[in-house]
Design a protein around this motif. Structure first.
Motif, PDB file in Angstrom:
ATOM      1  N   CYS A 117      -4.461 -11.282  14.391  1.00 43.71           N
ATOM      2  CA  CYS A 117      -3.971 -10.896  15.721  1.00 43.71           C
ATOM      3  C   CYS A 117      -4.102 -12.038  16.721  1.00 43.71           C
ATOM      4  O   CYS A 117      -3.199 -12.267  17.541  1.00 43.71           O
ATOM      5  CB  CYS A 117      -4.740  -9.671  16.218  1.00 43.71           C
ATOM      6  SG  CYS A 117      -4.353  -8.139  15.338  1.00 43.71           S
ATOM      7  N   ALA A 171      -2.659  -7.705  18.838  1.00 45.48           N
ATOM      8  CA  ALA A 171      -2.467  -6.353  18.305  1.00 45.48           C
ATOM      9  C   ALA A 171      -1.408  -5.598  19.105  1.00 45.48           C
ATOM     10  O   ALA A 171      -0.560  -4.895  18.537  1.00 45.48           O
ATOM     11  CB  ALA A 171      -3.788  -5.596  18.327  1.00 45.48           C
ATOM     12  N   ALA A 175      -1.642  -4.120  13.374  1.00 43.94           N
ATOM     13  CA  ALA A 175      -2.170  -3.462  14.567  1.00 43.94           C
ATOM     14  C   ALA A 175      -3.102  -2.312  14.205  1.00 43.94           C
ATOM     15  O   ALA A 175      -4.179  -2.157  14.794  1.00 43.94           O
ATOM     16  CB  ALA A 175      -1.017  -2.966  15.435  1.00 43.94           C
ATOM     17  N   CYS A 233       2.050  -6.849  18.231  1.00 47.68           N
ATOM     18  CA  CYS A 233       2.551  -6.369  16.942  1.00 47.68           C
ATOM     19  C   CYS A 233       3.317  -5.060  17.097  1.00 47.68           C
ATOM     20  O   CYS A 233       4.288  -4.807  16.370  1.00 47.68           O
ATOM     21  CB  CYS A 233       1.382  -6.170  15.976  1.00 47.68           C
ATOM     22  SG  CYS A 233       0.688  -7.704  15.326  1.00 47.68           S
TER      23      CYS A 233
END
Length: 295
Positions: free
Chosen positions: A263, A220, A236, A223
Motif C-alpha cells: 500500500c 489502501a 485493500a 486501491c
C-alpha cells in the motif's frame, strides 16, 4: 519479519511470511484474465507449504475466502473466478489435511468453516449464472430468490447442527483473543504471554519505516477509489483486516508487513507519477512558449 528472526532466533513465522506472500501473489495472478485460473494451483501448493510451516494458515485461507466472497456477492462472478477459487480450495485443503497436526481440522474448526461455505456459494453462483441465460428476467428473479433463501436457511441449519453435535468445534482461545480483551479468553497461557497482548502504537514506528506508516493508509484508499480491480480490492482488504488483527495482538504485526509495504508503494508511486506528469506538463508549456517567442 525482523521481529521474529533477529538476535539468533528464527521462529516459524519467518518461514511463513514467504509462504503468505506466495499464496496471495498467485491468488491475485489467477484472477488477472479469463484464462489465468491455473495459477491457483501454485497458490494452493504455497498454501500447503504455509500449513506445514505455521498455524497462522487460517488467516491465509480466510483472507482468500473473504476476497472471493466479496467478488461473488458484488456481482463480479466470472468462470475464471469460479475455477480459481474451487481449485485453490480443493487442492489446498487436500494438502492441508495431510499435515499430521492439522488432519481434518479444516472441516471441523469454526475458524475454517467459512471458506467451505464460500465454496458452496461459488457453486450456487455458477448455477445462477447459467440459469440467467436460459430464463426470462422475471423467472430468473424468482429463481434467484428461492435459491438464495433456501441456501441461507440450509447453511444456517447445517451450522447449528454441526455445532450442536460437536462435529464443528468452537473458536480457539487465540482466535477469541482477537475479538475480546486478551485477559478474558479463558486460557491462562494465552492471557499471560506478552506477545498475545494488544499492540502499542509505537510498535508500528519501531518495526516499519516512517514512510510506510505515513503512506500505507493512503495507498489502501487509492486501491478502492482509483482503477478498482480484484487485485487492488484484495490489497485493500488485506491491509484493513491485517491492520485490525495486528492491533489486537502484537505478534500479528508481521501479517501487516507485506500489506503495508504494498500500500505504501502504491501511494508513493502515485505521488511520483503525479510529480512526473506535472514536470512533463511544465516542460511542454515551457517548450511551447519558447517556440512561440522564436516565431
Amino acid at each position: 519479519h525482523i521481529m521474529r528472526s533477529v538476535a539468533g532466533g528464527f521462529d516459524n513465522e519467518s518461514v511463513a511470511v514467504t509462504a503468505i506472500v506466495c499464496v496471495f501473489f498467485f491468488w491475485i495472478r489467477s484472477l488477472r484474465t479469463e484464462n489465468s485460473w491455473p495459477f491457483s494451483v501454485a497458490a494452493a501448493i504455497a498454501y500447503g507449504y504455509m500449513v506445514a510451516a505455521w498455524g497462522g494458515y487460517t488467516f491465509v485461507l480466510n483472507m482468500v475466502g473473504v476476497h472471493a466472497a466479496v467478488l461473488f456477492l458484488s456481482g463480479n462472478f466470472t468462470w475464471n473466478l469460479y475455477a480459481a477459487y474451487s481449485v485453490f480450495y480443493v487442492v489446498g485443503t487436500t494438502l492441508a489435511v495431510h499435515v499430521p497436526v492439522v488432519g481434518w481440522t479444516p472441516f471441523r474448526s469454526m475458524e475454517q468453516i467459512g471458506p467451505l461455505f464460500v465454496l458452496g456459494a461459488a457453486q450456487l453462483a455458477a448455477v445462477l449464472f447459467r440459469q440467467k441465460r436460459k430464463l426470462s428476467e422475471r423467472e430468473y428473479s424468482r429463481f434467484r430468490k428461492r435459491v438464495v433463501l433456501c441456501s441461507v436457511i440450509g447453511g444456517f441449519v447445517s451450522l447449528v447442527v454441526l455445532d450442536a453435535t460437536g462435529v464443528v468445534g468452537g473458536l480457539s482461545a487465540r482466535v477469541r483473543s482477537l475479538f475480546v480483551p486478551h485477559t478474558h479468553t479463558g486460557n491462562p497461557l494465552v492471557d499471560s504471554v506478552a506477545e498475545h497482548q494488544a499492540t502499542q502504537g509505537d510498535v508500528y514506528l519501531k518495526y516499519f519505516d516512517f514512510l510506510v506508516v505515513a503512506f500505507a493508509p493512503a495507498g489502501a484508499v487509492a486501491c478502492v477509489a482509483n482503477n478498482r480491480s480484484p487485485a487492488r480490492v484484495f490489497v485493500a482488504a488485506y491491509f484493513l483486516i491485517a491492520g485490525y488483527f495486528s492491533a489486537k495482538m502484537v505478534r500479528l504485526v508481521l501479517l501487516l508487513g507485506p500489506a503495508s509495504a504494498i500500500c505504501a508503494g502504491i501511494a508513493i508511486g502515485g505521488v511520483v507519477d503525479w510529480i512526473a506528469d506535472e514536470a512533463n506538463t511544465f516542460a511542454e508549456v515551457a517548450n511551447g512558449g519558447v517556440k512561440k517567442t522564436t516565431a
